[in-house]
Design an enzyme around this catalytic site. Structure first.
Site: not given
Length: 247
Positions: A135, A148
């Site tokens: 990501s 995250y």
């Protein structure tokens, strides 16, 4: 069985994993789909001529059973580490350790377990390729997202370390770093709160799972001597993890 090799995809029951499975099957690879939702996997596999196997990357025994059940196929071998996700959006001072534990188990240790188990086969294939979907959170941080972003930073570091450790052996390594993609990601992050999940993409045209899958297929279908190390892709309207133009 297709002659262009085999692709193994985790988290293949929906979103990026499903789209990648369809894309790689169309490119001539036999696709092995792994995820917890076996009914969805079997439906996809039947459509693309693939193989569906249950897989929970957070469970060492599930990973071991998945690897043991893989069909023995000749030719190149591709592993797409796609299983992952986020839970919660809280500042560090109110961090939920259960959310953190799930994110690290899924994104980091899940990638470790599956990749480690398959490295011998990837090398022995003579033409291995590990694709890891991380990501933009793997190189950026943002408020309330430390669980995250820390997991994605670690997953990225694991993947990039392998690039050096396997140097000289016939395995390629590609990291795919998407920005905003409209899948089940936000729905999972917000515990099924559809209104909150929809608000993430309000006023912007996000990437689709197909956009990311097309990028993965492109990297996988380059000649064996070409290693695409990283691809960052974001919507045109997104400049960073925290900055986007909304209509």
């Amino acid at each position: 069985m297709n002659d262009n090799g085999t692709a193994i995809i985790s988290g293949a029951s929906s979103g990026i994993g499903e789209a990648t499975a369809r894309g790689l099957a169309a490119a001539g690879l036999h696709v092995v789909l792994g995820a917890r939702r076996l009914d969805r996997l079997e439906a996809i596999a039947s459509e693309i001529g693939g193989t569906a196997l249950p897989l929970d990357v957070t469970s060492p025994s599930s990973v071991a059973e998945f690897v043991a059940a893989l069909p023995a196929t000749p030719g190149r071998l591709v592993l797409v580490n796609n299983a992952g996700g986020a839970r919660g959006l809280e500042p560090v001072e109110s961090a939920d350790e259960d959310h953190w534990r799930w994110m690290w188990e899924t994104n980091v240790l899940g990638t470790l377990r599956l990749t480690k188990s398959l490295l011998p086969r990837l090398v022995d294939s003579g033409d291995g390729h590990v694709v890891t979907v991380t990501s933009v959170a793997a190189f950026e941080t943002y408020d309330n997202g430390s669980g995250y972003t820390s997991a994605k930073h670690a997953q990225s570091a694991l993947h990039r370390t392998l690039r050096g450790e396997l140097l000289g052996r016939p395995v390629r390594f590609t990291e795919i770093l998407p920005g905003m993609v409209e899948t089940e990601f936000s729905l999972v992050r917000f515990d099924g709160d559809a209104a909150r999940a929809d608000a993430v993409y309000q006023g912007i045209t996000p990437l689709t799972a197909q956009d990311v899958a097309d990028t993965i297929v492109y990297a996988v279908t380059r000649p064996p001597h070409v290693n695409i190390d990283q691809i960052v892709l974001k919507p045109r309207a997104q400049a960073s993890a925290t900055r986007a133009h909304r209509e």
